[in-house]
Design an enzyme around this catalytic site. Structure first.
Site, short mmCIF file in Angstrom:
data_model
loop_
_atom_site.label_atom_id
_atom_site.label_comp_id
_atom_site.label_asym_id
_atom_site.label_seq_id
_atom_site.Cartn_x
_atom_site.Cartn_y
_atom_site.Cartn_z
N ILE A 223 -3.48 -7.10 -10.52
CA ILE A 223 -4.41 -7.49 -11.37
C ILE A 223 -5.93 -7.44 -10.51
CG2 ILE A 223 -5.67 -9.82 -11.90
CD1 ILE A 223 -3.24 -10.70 -13.24
N ALA A 224 -5.77 -7.63 -9.21
CA ALA A 224 -7.05 -7.37 -8.41
C ALA A 224 -6.93 -6.89 -6.93
CB ALA A 224 -7.52 -8.98 -7.93
N GLN A 225 -8.15 -6.46 -6.47
CA GLN A 225 -8.19 -5.89 -5.26
C GLN A 225 -9.09 -6.67 -4.19
OE1 GLN A 225 -7.75 -1.58 -5.60
NE2 GLN A 225 -9.42 -1.29 -4.16
N ASP A 379 1.75 -22.29 -4.13
CA ASP A 379 2.25 -20.94 -3.46
C ASP A 379 2.20 -21.28 -2.09
OD1 ASP A 379 3.44 -18.49 -3.19
OD2 ASP A 379 1.57 -17.36 -3.83
#
Length: 560
Positions: A223-225, A379
């Site tokens: 989804i992201a960087q 998490d």
């Protein structure tokens, strides 16, 4: 998606055809007809007259004839549900548009690739069987093939795989275990695309905001960087999390398809509704769409920071500061925290004199957030808990959070206290309180089964890793850390769920998330404070009697 649109059009036409007007309306309409329409109307009038005469004749012969009965209630309800389903399909098709066709082609390619790999394996197995003259049995596609397919399909299905891995209360054990290894590492996109997104969302030249942005990403997921950077004015180190282009569109298409599929399955087989499939898929869809809006994560971080400040815990822990003016829906600029993971014992000892006290601080801050914040960090693996250079605990990455109601937490508190005191009857009763069941649970037998499980916790061993590194003057130094076998943690969690389900209990997803975090902390305790009994130590505050004030974040701007 073209099929969906066609179905909706057909349904609309069907509804128009069946919406028959009254005879008076027909007469009114006929009076205005001309030409061929008038001829048709005359025919209709003649037929109407014949129909009425026939009706009168029937009534004259038998006045006891019954009027046609109305459709059964369940059939009427079924038609109403079909109508609602068709309307929802039409709305989804309109929302998806031509992107659906592109995604369909990608899906077919992924299925073909994984299917070809499976077929090749079966062919090779058959050949080996022939050569060795041993029986051969086809190995049907299962969890492994589904995981590979999800990885091929990209962002949506990788996230769905991670959801399956984190929800043992909802999915079969073999799938939960397999999806633990669902890889969320994808090739980075070109840096110029990252720059374009940041520039577009912030509406400013990058050189006016950042001293530099490292073109090499710290991490690249589906989804992201994430890139490291330094602010121009303050010269502070930050990290920039950027939503990859096209991800939101892909998520929308995929999640709409999954949701509609669940709705159709539930309509075709009403028994499926008892499994809450549509509700589960709906929760997944809402959760994933929240994850691609970084304003939500920013609010989670700020709520946690507000809680830390309000409780006077800033000397114990922290979370990254969010630079709101440099953040948006697709861009999140945060303070960069430097530290050592909670499993690197030697590095922690070089920072703090008492690792046990550091762990207790982490436990107290996290336990407090369970009831003081709207969401809790769900998490807390070693990479997301850092011992900072000043000795505080740094909580990072609030992409996965959970929510727990006060009533559930009260039962959870009893459950936790029973672990520390080995009171398995109390533990069993607490689990029955948290779980949904229509059956009568044998508390004594349940308690004995739980005792067997938790007795095995002490048998889980961590592996001590010894690594050699070059020191000053060519000297060799030894570093120790502990490698936690996450498979063991998940296996224990699954065993608790399995035994509970054998007594008819069904738990919410948050219970699985919460219990997994507790198992993480159990592993950290074995490393940093092997003599500490977390649930029977006055220094560890697990209590609903503490301040339960809710600390919300300030509202986040609309952003872009």
């Amino acid at each position: 998606m073209t099929t969906m649109a066609f179905t909706s059009t057909t349904a609309s036409a069907f509804r128009l055809i069946t919406a028959v007007s009254s005879p008076e309306e027909l007469g009114s309409s006929r009076s205005r007809g001309t030409g061929w329409a008038s001829t048709s109307n005359r025919v209709l009038l003649h037929r109407e007259s014949q129909r009425r005469s026939s009706s009168l004749a029937v009534r004259a012969v038998s006045t006891t004839s019954k009027a046609p009965s109305s459709p059964p209630a369940d059939q009427t309800e079924r038609f109403a549900k079909l109508n609602d389903l068709l309307v929802e399909v039409a709305k989804t098709a309109a929302n998806t548009g031509p992107r659906g066709a592109v995604r369909l082609a990608q899906g077919i390619e992924a299925v073909a690739t994984v299917g070809a790999e499976w077929l090749l394996q079966q062919t090779q197995g058959a050949q080996i069987s022939v050569n060795s003259r041993t029986p051969f049995a086809v190995d049907p596609p299962g969890p492994k093939q589904l995981r590979k397919l999800f990885e091929k399909l990209g962002a949506t299905y990788i996230k769905l795989g991670q959801f399956i891995a984190s929800a043992p209360t909802l999915f079969p054990a073999e799938y939960v275990k397999e999806f633990q290894s669902c890889l969320d590492k994808t090739p980075p996109i070109p840096f110029n695309q990252i720059q374009a997104i940041i520039r577009q969302d912030l509406g400013r030249r990058l050189e006016d905001v950042y001293e530099y942005i490292d073109p090499e990403p710290l991490a690249s997921a589906s989804i992201a960087q994430v890139h490291a950077a330094k602010l121009k004015e303050s010269q502070k180190d930050v990290v920039i999390k950027v939503l990859k282009p096209g991800v939101e569109d892909t998520l929308t298409v995929d999640l709409n398809f999954i949701y509609i599929t669940a709705k159709v399955l539930e309509f075709l087989n009403p028994q499926i509704s008892r499994t809450s499939l549509v509700g589960i898929v709906g929760d997944i869809r809402a959760s994933m769409l929240e994850e691609v809006d970084f304003r939500k994560e920013a609010m989670n971080i700020e709520a946690f920071r507000n809680y830390i400040e309000a409780t006077g815990s800033t000397r114990l822990a922290t979370a990254p500061y969010v630079y709101r003016h440099l953040s948006s829906r697709r861009v999140l600029t945060m303070e960069r925290l430097f530290g050592s993971p909670l499993t690197d014992l030697d590095s922690i000892r070089s920072i703090v004199p008492n690792p046990e006290a550091t762990l207790i601080n982490a436990l107290n801050v996290w336990f407090g957030s369970l009831i003081a914040c709207e969401t809790f960090h769900a998490d807390v693996h070693a990479g997301n808990l850092l011992v900072l250079k000043d000795g505080r605990i740094g909580f990072i990455d609030f992409g996965i959070v959970g929510r727990i109601s006060p009533a559930t937490w009260i039962a959870m508190e009893t459950f936790l206290q029973s672990i520390g005191t080995n009171q398995y009857s109390a533990m069993a009763k607490a689990l029955v309180t948290m779980g949904a069941t229509a059956e009568t649970v044998d508390i004594d037998n349940f308690a004995r089964d739980l005792e067997k499980i938790f007795s095995a916790v002490g048998e889980l061993d961590s592996d001590l890793l010894i690594t050699a590194a070059g020191g000053p003057g060519g000297a060799t130094t030894m570093a120790a850390s502990v490698a936690f076998d996450e498979q063991q943690v998940n296996a224990l969690l699954l065993e608790v769920i399995r035994v509970s389900e054998s007594y008819g209990l069904r738990f919410p997803r948050e219970f699985g998330l919460l219990l997994k975090q507790l198992l993480y902390f159990d592993r950290y305790t074995r490393l940093l404070a092997p003599g500490l009994n977390v649930f029977d130590d006055d220094r560890v505050q697990i209590s609903t009697n503490r301040d339960t004030t809710y600390y919300p974040p300030p509202s986040f701007g609309s952003g872009r």
